[in-house]
Every structure is written in C-alpha cells, then in structure tokens.
Design a protein around this motif. Sequence first.
Motif, PDB file in Angstrom:
ATOM      1  N   GLN A  16     -16.624  47.941  23.861  1.00 43.51           N
ATOM      2  CA  GLN A  16     -17.098  49.115  23.113  1.00 43.51           C
ATOM      3  C   GLN A  16     -18.430  48.790  22.437  1.00 43.51           C
ATOM      4  N   SER A  17     -18.535  47.586  21.877  1.00 43.75           N
ATOM      5  CA  SER A  17     -19.728  47.196  21.122  1.00 43.75           C
ATOM      6  C   SER A  17     -20.916  46.840  22.021  1.00 43.75           C
ATOM      7  N   LEU A  18     -20.640  46.302  23.200  1.00 42.77           N
ATOM      8  CA  LEU A  18     -21.733  45.823  24.053  1.00 42.77           C
ATOM      9  C   LEU A  18     -22.149  46.810  25.136  1.00 42.77           C
ATOM     10  N   ILE A  19     -21.176  47.503  25.728  1.00 41.52           N
ATOM     11  CA  ILE A  19     -21.513  48.379  26.867  1.00 41.52           C
ATOM     12  C   ILE A  19     -20.944  49.791  26.685  1.00 41.52           C
ATOM     13  N   ALA A  20     -20.871  50.226  25.430  1.00 44.44           N
ATOM     14  CA  ALA A  20     -20.446  51.595  25.101  1.00 44.44           C
ATOM     15  C   ALA A  20     -19.117  51.973  25.763  1.00 44.44           C
ATOM     16  N   THR A  21     -18.177  51.019  25.772  1.00 44.99           N
ATOM     17  CA  THR A  21     -16.783  51.255  26.207  1.00 44.99           C
ATOM     18  C   THR A  21     -16.680  51.656  27.671  1.00 44.99           C
ATOM     19  N   ARG A  22     -17.505  51.059  28.518  1.00 45.96           N
ATOM     20  CA  ARG A  22     -17.523  51.495  29.924  1.00 45.96           C
ATOM     21  C   ARG A  22     -16.673  50.630  30.870  1.00 45.96           C
ATOM     22  N   MET A  23     -15.970  49.630  30.353  1.00 49.06           N
ATOM     23  CA  MET A  23     -15.158  48.817  31.257  1.00 49.06           C
ATOM     24  C   MET A  23     -13.992  49.641  31.802  1.00 49.06           C
ATOM     25  N   THR A 237     -23.591  42.466  19.066  1.00 50.71           N
ATOM     26  CA  THR A 237     -22.847  43.491  18.328  1.00 50.71           C
ATOM     27  C   THR A 237     -21.332  43.372  18.539  1.00 50.71           C
ATOM     28  N   SER A 238     -20.903  42.394  19.355  1.00 52.20           N
ATOM     29  CA  SER A 238     -19.471  42.154  19.575  1.00 52.20           C
ATOM     30  C   SER A 238     -18.940  41.150  18.543  1.00 52.20           C
ATOM     31  N   GLN A 239     -17.792  40.539  18.859  1.00 50.95           N
ATOM     32  CA  GLN A 239     -17.161  39.580  17.922  1.00 50.95           C
ATOM     33  C   GLN A 239     -17.599  38.139  18.215  1.00 50.95           C
ATOM     34  N   PRO A 240     -17.263  37.204  17.305  1.00 53.42           N
ATOM     35  CA  PRO A 240     -17.517  35.787  17.569  1.00 53.42           C
ATOM     36  C   PRO A 240     -16.737  35.339  18.810  1.00 53.42           C
ATOM     37  N   PRO A 241     -17.253  34.357  19.563  1.00 52.40           N
ATOM     38  CA  PRO A 241     -16.580  33.927  20.793  1.00 52.40           C
ATOM     39  C   PRO A 241     -15.310  33.126  20.520  1.00 52.40           C
ATOM     40  N   THR A 242     -14.294  33.353  21.352  1.00 52.48           N
ATOM     41  CA  THR A 242     -12.981  32.735  21.164  1.00 52.48           C
ATOM     42  C   THR A 242     -13.006  31.220  21.349  1.00 52.48           C
ATOM     43  N   GLU A 243     -13.595  30.762  22.478  1.00 52.55           N
ATOM     44  CA  GLU A 243     -13.481  29.340  22.837  1.00 52.55           C
ATOM     45  C   GLU A 243     -14.069  28.382  21.805  1.00 52.55           C
ATOM     46  N   PRO A 244     -15.275  28.632  21.255  1.00 58.48           N
ATOM     47  CA  PRO A 244     -15.797  27.706  20.240  1.00 58.48           C
ATOM     48  C   PRO A 244     -14.887  27.591  19.015  1.00 58.48           C
ATOM     49  N   PHE A 245     -14.182  28.690  18.682  1.00 58.88           N
ATOM     50  CA  PHE A 245     -13.251  28.645  17.548  1.00 58.88           C
ATOM     51  C   PHE A 245     -12.091  27.718  17.816  1.00 58.88           C
ATOM     52  N   VAL A 246     -11.551  27.884  19.020  1.00 64.39           N
ATOM     53  CA  VAL A 246     -10.411  27.050  19.409  1.00 64.39           C
ATOM     54  C   VAL A 246     -10.829  25.580  19.389  1.00 64.39           C
ATOM     55  N   ALA A 247     -12.045  25.295  19.889  1.00 63.98           N
ATOM     56  CA  ALA A 247     -12.543  23.909  19.917  1.00 63.98           C
ATOM     57  C   ALA A 247     -12.822  23.397  18.508  1.00 63.98           C
ATOM     58  N   ALA A 248     -13.422  24.232  17.668  1.00 60.21           N
ATOM     59  CA  ALA A 248     -13.796  23.809  16.309  1.00 60.21           C
ATOM     60  C   ALA A 248     -12.577  23.503  15.444  1.00 60.21           C
ATOM     61  N   GLY A 301     -24.596  47.958  14.200  1.00 63.32           N
ATOM     62  CA  GLY A 301     -25.408  47.935  15.427  1.00 63.32           C
ATOM     63  C   GLY A 301     -25.395  49.253  16.176  1.00 63.32           C
ATOM     64  N   GLY A 302     -24.206  49.854  16.338  1.00 63.73           N
ATOM     65  CA  GLY A 302     -24.088  51.112  17.080  1.00 63.73           C
ATOM     66  C   GLY A 302     -24.865  52.233  16.416  1.00 63.73           C
TER      67      GLY A 302
END
Length: 465
Positions: A16-23, A237-248, A301-302
């Motif tokens: 929704q934040s990056l491609i206006a909910t087009r997935m 404009t999206s959320q923080p990335p999942t993988e770096p959190f899991v690693a950190a 952002g939107g």
Amino acid sequence: MAKVKITETVLRDAHQSLIATRMKTEEMVPILEALDKVGYHSLEMWGGATFDASLRFLNEDPWERLRIIRKAVKSTKLQMLLRGQNLLGYRHYADDVVSEFVKRSISNGIDIIRIFDALNDVRNLEVALKTTKQEGGHAQAAISYTISPVHSTEHYLKVAKQMEDMGADSICVKDMSGILTPYTAYELISMLKQRVKVPIQLHTHYTSGMASMTYIKAIEAGVDVVDCAISPMALGTSQPPTEPFVAALKNTEYDTGLSLEQLNEIAEYFRPIRDQYLESGQLNPKVLGVDVNALVYQVPGGMLSNLVSQLKMQHALDKYEEVLKEVPRVREDLGYPPLVTPMSQMVGTQAVFNVVLGERYKMVPKEIKAYVKGEYGKPTVEISQEIRKKIIGDEEVITCRPADLIPPQLESIRNEMKEYLEQEEDVLSYALFPQVAMEYFKYRQAQKYKIDSEYADKDQKTYPV
C-alpha cells in the motif's frame, strides 16, 4: 523480557505504501505457505486501502482474497486494519453496517482487527471493538500518533487507558508519518507498559529514516510486537525491513527466534516482484529515500504525493513549498487532527485551496465542513469561533457520538443492489464503495456470462444437434 514478536506487513501496508496497493492476490498465493511457516506474530494482509484497490483497480473481490489467504495460512494469525466507524471508507457508517462488516471479516478468516480513529476519539471505536470481541476476534485499539503542542506523552497515556477500559485486547501506537523519534518512543512505551496491562505494539514507516532506531529503543522499553516488512518491500514509505531486525536481536534477551534462512526464501520471492513494479514505474524510486519533509511538516509520505498531484492538476506545482507551510497552519486551525486517513487528505486539500486561491477558507470542501460540525468526532483542541464561523457560519456543532445520528442502513443498501447479490459480503462492498462495487459486480457478471457462453459452445461442438 519475552521475545520480541514481529507482524509482517508485506501483504498489506508494505505494498500500500510503496505501490499504491497494487499487488494482486495471484502474486501472493505462491509464497503464503512459506510465510505461514516463519512464526510471525501475525500477517497483516487486509483492510486499509486493499479493499478499495482490489475492487477499483484489480477487478478482484477483496472477500475472496481473504478466503484464499485464510485457506493457505493455517497457523499464523491474520490481521487487518479498520478505520473505526469509517470501516474502510472515508465517512461514518451506521452501527448495523459496522457490526455486520466486523462479523463477516472474522467469519471469513480475520483473527486480529486493528481499529483506529483519525481523531483518537474512542467513541468511534466502540461498536467495532465490541463486535470484534463478541465474535471471538482479538480487538487491537490503535492510537494515531502525531506531534503538536497538545499531543504529549500524558495525552497518549490517557487515550490508552480509555482504550483498555473499553476492553481492548492490545494497544498499538500507530505512527503513520514516521515521526516518532527513538528517545520519545522509549519514554512513551516505558510509560504505557507501566500504565496499561495489555500488550503494546508499535507501527511506523521509514519515511524519515528513523524507524529502525525507533524500534530498537521501543524494544529496550519493553514493546511486545513491532511491524516490519520483508526487505524487498521495506524502507522508504514502507516499514523497517524484517531480516535486519531478526539479525540484530539474535542471541540477545529480545531474540525473535525467527530463521534468517526462511526469511531469505521469502525475500528471494518478492525481489523480482519488486523489480517488476520498478520497471513498470508503479514503484517510484523516490519513495524509497528519506524524506526530510516528514520531519519538518509531519506530513505522511502518501499525503506528499497527493499534494503534488493536486497541484499539477491546478498547474500550480511552483506553490508546493507554500502549501507545505500552509498544512501545519490549517492543522492548528482545525484543532490539531492527526494526519491519517481521512484527515490527511482533508487537511491537504484545504491547504491547496488556501494557497492556490490566494485567500484562506475562500473555498471549503464539504468534508471539512462536516468535520468542523463534529460529524467525524471531537477534535483534540476546540476549534476557535472565528475559524468555525468562516467554515460553517452559524450552523450548530454536534457533540454526541456522530454515528448516533445515522439510522440503520443495511436493509436499504441490500435493496439497492439486490439484483447483483451473489454473497452476503457484496452488500458490505456496495455499502463502502457504491459506484466502484457496482462496476465490479457488472464486470463479474460479464465474466460469468463469457465463461458460460464458452462452455455452451464447447457443449455444442461435443454434442452436435
């Protein structure tokens, strides 16, 4: 300290934040089982703008998307975002519509409903929250986070306490503009953990570049769950990335327990999809950077992209800076509403009118008039008499819960669209977006007729008369 849990947003807020909910649903289906195996706290995959976009742009039934995902995701909780009495639309609906929508959402597969109100007027959460609990769902009440002279930590603690008293199963701090700073997050989450006894979740956007730092401080303060997006659909404009959190957080007291190998499989799946949207121009590289305007003007952002398109239509793009400066002034005039849907669109449009027409409040959209009349709820700060007079003249301001003035709507809505009714959920689609849903119903009918005709032709070829 318990392990930190993660809500994955790739199926809703990230796109929704990056491609206006087009997935499309078909792009989600192949990865659903892998997502289910990760061990997320929940998958946010419905609500927000997904409902409107599915009908309007993708010719998809949003209810069918929910059922398809529920069938594939057997062990992870499914979560949606609901705008309180606005549901997924832009105005208040009658209580019978709100109740029925919540019931159908849960019976079709939703486990957790995050319910927010653009003004943090908890009266607008009552019906959705109560129905969610009655239907056996998890009712998460969300605070729309904003900054203003009156939005102090104490103010938010008071709102959170009201939400807990109403029966919220958990509380989310919803930072839609990405303006919650790390040390403020630490203070706010610490105080919330002391003041309320239900779990606390934090939602933010990367728009201002601070989100990961904010999450780390919130985690140190004891936050229970954070919202992240798998890396190809994260940042900007999206959320923080999942993988770096899991690693950190690995091998710390906050360890999520999630597997980087499993997350990598999901990232590998979404990477080519992201590249496809970049190539087609639907993902603008600009939204992936840091936008300092989010910090200066507290504008999501939107909303920034909306302002640009409105000014282009008026051939007044040269007034962009002026409009950005007008936004905080309009917001102050209107009692400091948080800039979240639908208030962000309303405040932005008023700021554009004020600048382009060269006179403040010369033209006022009907939504702003309705807001000043109290039809959306109670502003954080009372609107001055001078501004009120400019906008609504001598009209009376309502002080009750706005939906108290809306008679039941469900039966009359059903009668309006009954010739297109194929499932009970269609009544709700039509209630929220009458024209858009009607276009979709006609498209659906045409598709059925086409398929039936093809079968009839085949039958004739197979069994000649």
